[in-house]
Design a protein around this motif. Sequence first.
Motif, mmCIF file in Angstrom:
data_model
loop_
_atom_site.group_PDB
_atom_site.id
_atom_site.type_symbol
_atom_site.label_atom_id
_atom_site.label_comp_id
_atom_site.label_asym_id
_atom_site.label_seq_id
_atom_site.Cartn_x
_atom_site.Cartn_y
_atom_site.Cartn_z
ATOM 1 N N THR A 146 0.842 -1.181 0.000
ATOM 2 C CA THR A 146 0.000 0.000 0.000
ATOM 3 C C THR A 146 0.881 1.235 0.000
ATOM 4 N N ASP A 147 0.209 2.384 -0.135
ATOM 5 C CA ASP A 147 0.919 3.664 -0.099
ATOM 6 C C ASP A 147 0.799 4.322 1.269
ATOM 7 N N GLU A 148 0.251 3.594 2.248
ATOM 8 C CA GLU A 148 0.076 4.169 3.564
ATOM 9 C C GLU A 148 1.423 4.359 4.251
ATOM 10 N N ALA A 149 1.537 5.461 5.018
ATOM 11 C CA ALA A 149 2.747 5.692 5.795
ATOM 12 C C ALA A 149 2.725 4.776 7.010
ATOM 13 N N PRO A 150 3.812 4.079 7.299
ATOM 14 C CA PRO A 150 3.848 3.238 8.505
ATOM 15 C C PRO A 150 3.606 4.072 9.753
ATOM 16 N N SER A 151 2.729 3.613 10.625
ATOM 17 C CA SER A 151 2.381 4.371 11.829
ATOM 18 C C SER A 151 3.119 3.795 13.033
ATOM 19 N N ILE A 152 3.772 4.659 13.775
ATOM 20 C CA ILE A 152 4.560 4.265 14.950
ATOM 21 C C ILE A 152 4.115 5.118 16.135
ATOM 22 N N GLU A 157 11.410 12.923 14.873
ATOM 23 C CA GLU A 157 11.407 13.915 13.794
ATOM 24 C C GLU A 157 12.154 13.403 12.568
ATOM 25 N N TYR A 158 13.172 12.600 12.772
ATOM 26 C CA TYR A 158 13.882 11.987 11.646
ATOM 27 C C TYR A 158 12.950 11.043 10.892
ATOM 28 N N LEU A 159 12.180 10.245 11.623
ATOM 29 C CA LEU A 159 11.276 9.296 10.986
ATOM 30 C C LEU A 159 10.174 10.004 10.199
ATOM 31 N N VAL A 160 9.720 11.146 10.690
ATOM 32 C CA VAL A 160 8.739 11.936 9.927
ATOM 33 C C VAL A 160 9.315 12.304 8.565
ATOM 34 N N GLU A 161 10.560 12.740 8.553
ATOM 35 C CA GLU A 161 11.214 13.095 7.295
ATOM 36 C C GLU A 161 11.360 11.889 6.374
ATOM 37 N N GLU A 162 11.401 10.684 6.961
ATOM 38 C CA GLU A 162 11.526 9.461 6.178
ATOM 39 C C GLU A 162 10.175 8.886 5.758
ATOM 40 N N GLY A 163 9.087 9.609 6.041
ATOM 41 C CA GLY A 163 7.775 9.191 5.568
ATOM 42 C C GLY A 163 6.943 8.398 6.548
ATOM 43 N N PHE A 164 7.346 8.314 7.812
ATOM 44 C CA PHE A 164 6.564 7.603 8.821
ATOM 45 C C PHE A 164 5.488 8.528 9.405
ATOM 46 N N ASP A 165 4.395 7.931 9.841
ATOM 47 C CA ASP A 165 3.353 8.623 10.590
ATOM 48 C C ASP A 165 3.673 8.424 12.068
ATOM 49 N N VAL A 166 4.236 9.421 12.718
ATOM 50 C CA VAL A 166 4.834 9.259 14.046
ATOM 51 C C VAL A 166 3.975 9.927 15.117
ATOM 52 N N CYS A 188 22.779 6.821 13.349
ATOM 53 C CA CYS A 188 22.001 5.983 14.258
ATOM 54 C C CYS A 188 20.521 5.955 13.874
ATOM 55 N N CYS A 189 19.976 7.101 13.480
ATOM 56 C CA CYS A 189 18.572 7.140 13.076
ATOM 57 C C CYS A 189 18.367 6.396 11.755
ATOM 58 N N ARG A 190 19.377 6.375 10.904
ATOM 59 C CA ARG A 190 19.288 5.576 9.677
ATOM 60 C C ARG A 190 19.124 4.101 10.029
ATOM 61 N N GLN A 191 19.861 3.638 11.038
ATOM 62 C CA GLN A 191 19.738 2.248 11.468
ATOM 63 C C GLN A 191 18.346 1.973 12.033
ATOM 64 N N TRP A 192 17.809 2.917 12.788
ATOM 65 C CA TRP A 192 16.453 2.788 13.314
ATOM 66 C C TRP A 192 15.437 2.702 12.166
ATOM 67 N N THR A 193 15.603 3.552 11.171
ATOM 68 C CA THR A 193 14.675 3.563 10.037
ATOM 69 C C THR A 193 14.671 2.214 9.332
ATOM 70 N N ALA A 194 15.856 1.673 9.099
ATOM 71 C CA ALA A 194 15.953 0.378 8.427
ATOM 72 C C ALA A 194 15.298 -0.717 9.266
ATOM 73 N N LEU A 195 15.503 -0.698 10.572
ATOM 74 C CA LEU A 195 14.918 -1.703 11.449
ATOM 75 C C LEU A 195 13.397 -1.623 11.426
ATOM 76 N N LEU A 196 12.841 -0.421 11.536
ATOM 77 C CA LEU A 196 11.385 -0.279 11.573
ATOM 78 C C LEU A 196 10.754 -0.662 10.243
ATOM 79 N N ARG A 197 11.394 -0.317 9.153
ATOM 80 C CA ARG A 197 10.859 -0.725 7.847
ATOM 81 C C ARG A 197 10.849 -2.249 7.735
ATOM 82 N N GLU A 198 11.900 -2.869 8.203
ATOM 83 C CA GLU A 198 11.968 -4.330 8.163
ATOM 84 C C GLU A 198 10.860 -4.944 9.014
ATOM 85 N N GLN A 199 10.611 -4.383 10.198
ATOM 86 C CA GLN A 199 9.569 -4.905 11.065
ATOM 87 C C GLN A 199 8.180 -4.729 10.459
#
Length: 426
Positions: free
Chosen positions: A6-12, A35-44, A403-414
């Motif tokens: 889907t095109d939905e933003a992942p919600s965290i 705030e980093y995750l918002v820039e990466e397209g997450f719904d935070v 470090c936030c890049r690593q977090w982004t990759a982990l959350l996308r994987e999850q």
Amino acid sequence: MSLVETDEAPSILFINQHYWPDFASTAQHLTDLAEYLVEEGFDVHVLCSRGHYLSGSMDVPVEETHNGVHIYRVRATAFGRDTILGRLTDYASFYSSTLARVLAGRSYDYIVTLTTPPLLPLVGAIAKVLRGQRYGIWSMDLHPDAEVAAGMFQEEGPAAQLLHVLNNVGYRGADFVVDLGTHMKRRLHEKGVADDRLHTIPVWNRKDEISPIAHEQNPLRGELGLDGKFVVMYSGNAGRAHRFEEVLAVMKRLNGHPDIEFVFVGEGPQKRRIEAFAEENDLSNFRYLPYFPREDLQYSLPMADVHLMTLREEMAGIAVPGKLYGIMAAGRPALMVGPEASEPGETIQISGAGRVVDPRQEEAPAQALHDTLLRLYRDEETRTRLGTNGREAFLEHFERAECCRQWTALLREQVRAENEPATAPA
């Protein structure tokens, strides 16, 4: 349907007692990540309290959106950290309000709990059982391990045993756990957390906020009357996880030194002890300053010539002082009193960012600290080299973006694995 399709933003939803504009360390790191995750397209979204880290409530709205992050502040007491009873009351009120909100509110792709207050991961475990809600844990420290190590509970006592059981339920049921280093990972593995659910991502600092500044270009040194002084700084919480026996002994021995000034910044349970020691011994080259606002850290951390750090041996892997990364960002050497076999001890040694005095390996640790400090005082070239080493290691491993890049990759994987059915914790 998986969010991958889907095109939905992942919600965290992140849950922690403190968040912006509070200056608690966990609040600052969570704000950076959210705030980093918002820039990466997450719904935070963030669930927190209005309580200030020290005491009292902040004048902030119940709900607001700041830099794209949706913030919800639940009702909770705000007695602060001055007394154990007040702190426990704050914990309990925040915990109950948070659990009610999570069980009655919307679902998210993931809930991520931090560890303030203790047992907060249990909220995720309950939501997983009752609502099938997936959750992860950002393990900033370990409870009740910290309280046992500090002598607040007896390891074999009924209170500690009950807290261990409840805490372990939260950790074992999590879909993932982020630890801060190898020693914390080992402790979590011993609690029964599976290796494939453990992920190491250190905390960080920001290169755009803290960088090396020459003393003559630092206005804060002049404002505080520190021009021409060799500043030995302890900045941050003086908590129960830290040891000060050696530091106080060296301060007494160097009392009246014409060049060396000991500057403590912050608060904490041991602040009164340190100030009382200074008063009893009439220390003339010592001062204790309140916390600086985050925007002033760019001047306060580089103000030092050497930064002190301390950690009790039994706290290795339980508490990981994040102050080290600010010290490294400022390009100043760290002088740590504590176990070499700990996250900060190993980071300092591997990166060559300072010196470690391990009381277990020294017959006279106070003497070793005294001698090491004086060697750094006399050797500007070594201080510069250690500070440069620390800055380079910080930029490579402990800067916010990495470090936030690593977090982004982990959350996308999850989130990609979301279509797999959640299982209740044992």
